[in-house]
Each structure stands twice: as structure tokens, then as C-alpha cells.
Write an enzyme that holds these catalytic residues in place. Structure first.
Site, short mmCIF file in Angstrom:
data_model
loop_
_atom_site.label_atom_id
_atom_site.label_comp_id
_atom_site.label_asym_id
_atom_site.label_seq_id
_atom_site.Cartn_x
_atom_site.Cartn_y
_atom_site.Cartn_z
N LYS A 35 0.84 -1.20 0.00
CA LYS A 35 0.00 0.00 0.00
C LYS A 35 0.88 1.25 0.00
O LYS A 35 0.65 2.20 -0.77
CB LYS A 35 -0.87 -0.04 1.27
CG LYS A 35 -2.12 0.78 1.20
CD LYS A 35 -2.90 0.68 2.50
CE LYS A 35 -3.85 -0.49 2.55
NZ LYS A 35 -4.58 -0.56 3.83
N PHE A 149 -16.46 11.98 9.21
CA PHE A 149 -17.79 11.64 8.69
C PHE A 149 -17.79 11.41 7.18
O PHE A 149 -18.82 11.49 6.54
CB PHE A 149 -18.79 12.75 9.04
CG PHE A 149 -18.83 13.06 10.51
CD1 PHE A 149 -19.45 12.20 11.40
CD2 PHE A 149 -18.22 14.21 11.01
CE1 PHE A 149 -19.47 12.48 12.77
CE2 PHE A 149 -18.24 14.50 12.38
CZ PHE A 149 -18.87 13.62 13.26
N ALA A 255 -35.35 2.77 -0.46
CA ALA A 255 -35.51 1.36 -0.09
C ALA A 255 -34.77 0.50 -1.11
O ALA A 255 -34.60 0.89 -2.27
CB ALA A 255 -36.99 1.00 -0.07
N CYS A 263 -18.58 0.69 7.42
CA CYS A 263 -18.95 1.55 8.55
C CYS A 263 -20.30 1.21 9.17
O CYS A 263 -20.36 0.69 10.28
CB CYS A 263 -18.94 3.01 8.11
SG CYS A 263 -17.28 3.58 7.75
C1 UDX Z 1 -21.19 6.20 6.02
C2 UDX Z 1 -21.65 7.56 6.54
O1 UDX Z 1 -22.52 8.18 5.59
C3 UDX Z 1 -20.46 8.45 6.82
O2 UDX Z 1 -20.88 9.69 7.34
C4 UDX Z 1 -19.56 7.74 7.79
O3 UDX Z 1 -18.40 8.50 8.01
C5 UDX Z 1 -19.16 6.37 7.27
O4 UDX Z 1 -20.31 5.61 6.96
P1 UDX Z 1 -20.38 5.26 3.66
O5 UDX Z 1 -20.19 3.95 4.34
O6 UDX Z 1 -19.33 5.74 2.70
O7 UDX Z 1 -20.56 6.42 4.77
O8 UDX Z 1 -21.72 5.15 2.81
P2 UDX Z 1 -23.18 5.81 2.79
O9 UDX Z 1 -23.26 6.74 1.65
O10 UDX Z 1 -23.58 6.32 4.11
O11 UDX Z 1 -24.05 4.53 2.43
C6 UDX Z 1 -24.08 3.40 3.30
C7 UDX Z 1 -24.93 2.30 2.74
O12 UDX Z 1 -26.30 2.65 2.82
C8 UDX Z 1 -24.67 1.94 1.29
O13 UDX Z 1 -24.64 0.53 1.17
C9 UDX Z 1 -25.85 2.53 0.56
O14 UDX Z 1 -26.16 1.82 -0.60
C10 UDX Z 1 -26.95 2.37 1.60
N1 UDX Z 1 -28.08 3.30 1.43
C11 UDX Z 1 -27.88 4.65 1.53
C12 UDX Z 1 -29.36 2.82 1.20
O15 UDX Z 1 -29.57 1.61 1.13
N2 UDX Z 1 -30.40 3.70 1.08
C13 UDX Z 1 -30.22 5.04 1.17
O16 UDX Z 1 -31.21 5.78 1.05
C14 UDX Z 1 -28.92 5.54 1.39
#
Ligand code: UDX
Length: 436
Positions: A35, A149, A255, A263
Site C-alpha cells: 500500500k 464523517f 428502499a 462503517c
Molecule cells: C457512512 C456515513 O454516511 C459516513 O458519514 C460515515 O463517516 C461512514 O459511513 P459510507 O459507508 O461511505 O458512509 O456510505 P453511505 O453513503 O452512508 O451509504 C451506506 C450504505 O447505505 C450503502 O450501502 C448505501 O447503498 C446504503 N443506502 C444509503 C441505502 O440503502 N439507502 C439510502 O437511502 C442511502
């Protein structure tokens, strides 16, 4: 400022590059030599839009260097700890051994007045424990907690232009930690970014609470989609309608196959485990239901596939569109999309999975699956198409074009992103989640 970033994964590599982009002098440290070699050569070891550009310019300018030797962090005024806190192998708690190891590694290299800044997501109470350790072993340094975040796919923008800054500082801090961090984030502070200075426990809880809230919002709408399914209601129209209420808001109300990634899933489990340790498991017991609803979505998609193919998927070719947990990322950690592909394969289907960025990572985890790098190859001769990651190229598929590639025009829209009327008009049997 002279900054070190310990841990160069999805969080640390972006943070180190962004800090250099802001003009700081940065060293990124990671134990993974491959990495580090890639990063030093200006190549991100993962897909993140916008990262190659800032990484290349910062390494070329000499403002950003990488090393596998933590001793090279010596001399930095601020040490960011950005290592992973994955789910433990045998429990639902977080494994914080990498955070502890980073601290132990830093101890001999801390200059007078230096500040360690935790960015990793940790169980509440961790910062206080580490501060006590620091006070005993390296009293010349101090500790702040500054949760991150960032969203994958928007990580560079979220780091350079955060929507808020949270600093958790020690009870006996005289304002110095906040002023050092204000200096680090001067550009964001000057742009008026809200900044909350608080205690360690609150800063740790802010992150746990934010992710718990987002996960709950997604599981809420997925629960509504289950009710929509048995009543003939349309969850997409429902989300639009309730989303107009500004107290609710439309975002994170899509949905589908549910949330995944490195995360949300592990953070709600770790939060639950920590609350139980603190004797307050009941207070967040609902997060177990949030997790259960979320995992049920994966099975719902599989059940829809079985139903669409008349009761059995055995030896039927199924094209699975998407393996990453969300678009604009190559991350397959706890990916609902990849899970669906694996479950269908387990039922005897001839699964061919495809993804614009995630095939390599998916193959490493699940070599038993067949992969295609081009969507066309996955679609050719398929009896069923299952869309599970809403990449732009899948959202904009033309039903007539795809119809000429497949053996049968059947599609499951596991992200509710296609227009059912358009696909049905082109002769497709369309199924979404909670959509009539
Ligand atoms: C998340 C938080 O948003 C972020 O603030 C934190 O720091 C880390 O975790 P991330 O894991 O990059 O970020 O993805 P995010 O955009 O939050 O989406 C998470 C999951 O939720 C994805 O699998 C996405 O497909 C799903 N999702 C999101 C849904 O199923 N429906 C939605 O309406 C939004």
C-alpha cells in the site's frame, strides 16, 4: 503544520492527501508495504474519485511522503490516528487492537507539545483510556478526538469541505487542542464550517449516533417497503411524500437491498455491544432490529429471484449487476450486492457478477463466483438480471438494448432506481422492493 497520519486505508490515505492539499507537510504511515509503495508512487490502492489527482500533486511536490516505519512520524506536531476498527472476529464489538498498536508505536516518538488526534471510530470510553495511558507514558503530548464523517465516493470533498468539525478534548485542556486543530482545518474554519468543541465521550458518541441514525433511517424505509409489498403501495412515492416534510427529509430514504460497507453495519453492532457493556443495552436494543431488517433485504432479493424463475434458480444464468456496497467505490466490505450473488450461487444458480470497479476485491473474497468486467458479458444469455449496486451505467441501461443480450427479459431492481413503466413497456418482467 507538520502532520503524520497513522493508517492509510480508505480514511487515512484520503486524510493524508487532503492535509497535504491544504498545504501541510504530511507523512502517511502504514504497516502494509504494498500500500505504501503504491501511495508513494502517487497511485491510490483503492478507487476513490478525485484522490488520484490530489495524491499525485502532493507526492510530486514533496509535501506528502509515505513510510512503513512509525519512527518517521517523529517530528510531527500533529499525529492523526486513522487505522481501522473492524468488527471483532468472534463478537459484534469493534476490534480496537489497531488503535492500541498505533498508540504504542507513537509513544517513543512524541515531541514536546505534540497532539495526537484520534479519527478512527471507537467505542465510547476509548479516548479517556488512551489519554490516561498518554499521561503516564508521554506526558509531553496530549490527545484530542476528531471523528470523521466522510462518505466513500465523496471522501475528498467531505474531507476538504466537511459539513461540521467535532473536537473532543480533555477536561483539563486550556483551549490549545482546539486552536491546533483550527490551524490544521483553517480553510474549513474560514469558510464558516460549524465546529463543536466537546468532551471525549461526546465526540465518540457523535459518530456512533450519526451512523446509528442513518442506518435506522434506511431500515425504516425498508420496513415500509415490506408493508408496501403486501398492500400494493409504492414505497418510492411514499418516500417522496414523507420526504417533503423537512423534519424527515428525502435523503437516506431509498428502499432496496440495504446498507453495507465498512462503517454502518459494524458501527451499529459495536455501538450495541458497547451499550450492553455499559449496562444500557436496552436503550439501543432497537439497533438489533435495524440490523435484522437490513439483512432481511438481502434475502428478500434472493426470494424475488427464486420466484421470478418459477421456484428454482438451479443452473439458471443470473447476471448480477454490482458487487460493491455503493457506487463510486471499489469497497466490497459487508456488501449487500456481493452477498446476494453468493446466496444465489449457493442455491445452484450460474451467477455472473459484474461491477465497474469492484471485481478484483470481490474475486479476492469470493473466488468461487464467476465475474465479468464488462456488463455485456454478464448479461449475455442471462435468464434473470439482478441490479444490486446503482452505478450510473446500470441506472441508464436501455431496456431494448439489454433485451437483445439476455435470454429472458426478467429484472429485479434491488435499488429501486429503474423506471418500471419503461422496462415493462419494453417487454420486461420488472420487480422492485415495495413497488407494485
Ligand atoms: C457512512 C456515513 O454516511 C459516513 O458519514 C460515515 O463517516 C461512514 O459511513 P459510507 O459507508 O461511505 O458512509 O456510505 P453511505 O453513503 O452512508 O451509504 C451506506 C450504505 O447505505 C450503502 O450501502 C448505501 O447503498 C446504503 N443506502 C444509503 C441505502 O440503502 N439507502 C439510502 O437511502 C442511502
Amino acid at each position: 503544520m507538520r502532520i503524520s497520519v497513522i493508517g492509510c486505508g480508505y480514511l487515512g490515505a484520503v486524510h493524508a492527501s487532503a492535509m497535504a492539499e491544504l498545504g501541510h507537510d504530511v507523512i502517511g504511515i502504514d504497516v502494509d508495504a504494498r500500500k505504501i509503495a503504491a501511495l508513494q508512487a502517487g497511485r491510490p490502492p483503492f478507487y476513490e474519485p478525485g484522490l488520484p489527482e490530489i495524491l499525485k500533486s502532493a507526492t510530486a511536490s514533496g509535501r506528502l511522503r509515505f513510510s512503513t516505519d512509525i519512527a518517521d512520524a517523529a517530528g510531527a506536531e500533529v499525529h492523526f490516528v486513522a487505522v481501522g476498527t473492524p468488527q471483532a472476529a468472534d463478537t459484534s464489538a469493534a476490534d480496537i487492537s489497531y488503535v492500541d498498536a498505533a498508540f504504542r508505536g507513537l509513544l517513543p516518538h512524541l515531541a514536546e507539545g505534540s497532539l495526537i488526534v484520534g479519527k478512527s471510530t471507537v467505542p465510547v470510553g476509548t479516548a479517556a483510556r488512551l489519554a490516561a495511558l498518554l499521561a503516564a507514558a508521554a506526558p509531553q503530548a496530549s490527545l484530542a478526538w476528531n471523528p470523521e464523517f466522510l462518505r466513500e465516493g465523496f471522501a475528498v470533498k467531505d474531507t476538504l469541505e466537511p459539513d461540521r468539525l467535532v473536537y473532543g478534548v480533555s477536561a483539563d485542556d486550556d483551549g490549545r487542542a482546539a486552536s491546533v486543530l483550527d490551524h490544521v482545518y483553517r480553510a474549513a474554519i474560514e469558510a464558516g464550517t460549524p465546529r463543536i468543541v466537546t468532551d471525549y465521550a461526546t465526540s465518540e458518541l457523535v459518530k456512533a449516533a450519526a451512523n446509528a441514525f442513518l442506518a435506522t433511517k434506511i431500515s425504516f424505509i425498508n420496513a415500509m417497503s415490506e408493508i408496501a409489498d403486501v398492500t400494493g403501495a409504492d414505497v418510492t412515492a411514499l418516500a417522496d411524500a414523507i420526504g417533503h416534510d423537512v423534519r424527515i427529509g428525502r435523503r437516506f430514504l431509498n428502499a432496496g437491498v440495504g446498507f453495507g460497507g465498512g462503517c454502518l453495519p459494524k458501527d451499529i453492532r459495536a455501538f450495541t455491544a458497547r451499550a450492553e457493556e455499559l449496562g444500557r443495552g436496552d436503550a439501543v436494543a432497537f439497533l438489533k432490529e435495524v440490523d435484522t431488517i437490513n439483512l432481511r433485504q438481502r434475502q428478500r432479493v434472493v426470494d424475488l429471484a427464486v420466484a421470478a424463475l418459477g421456484g428454482s434458480v438451479h443452473r439458471k444464468k443470473i447476471a448480477v449487476l454490482g458487487v460493491t456496497f455503493k457506487p463510486e467505490s471499489d469497497d466490497v466490505r459487508d456488501s449487500p450486492a456481493l452477498d446476494v450473488a453468493v446466496l444465489l450461487k449457493g442455491l445452484g444458480a450460474d451467477v455472473v457478477a459484474t461491477d465497474p470497479q469492484g471485481v478484483e476485491n470481490a474475486r479476492e473474497r469470493h473466488p468461487q463466483l464467476e465475474y465479468a468486467t464488462a456488463a455485456r458479458d454478464a448479461l449475455a444469455g442471462a435468464e434473470l438480471v439482478v441490479l444490486v449496486t446503482e452505478w450510473r451505467e446500470y441506472r441508464s441501461l436501455d431496456p431494448a438494448d439489454v433485451g437483445r443480450l439476455v435470454a429472458s427479459r426478467r429484472i429485479i431492481d434491488g435499488r429501486n432506481v429503474l423506471d418500471p413503466s419503461v422496462w415493462r413497456a419494453a417487454g420486461w418482467e420488472y420487480r422492485g422492493l415495495g413497488r407494485p
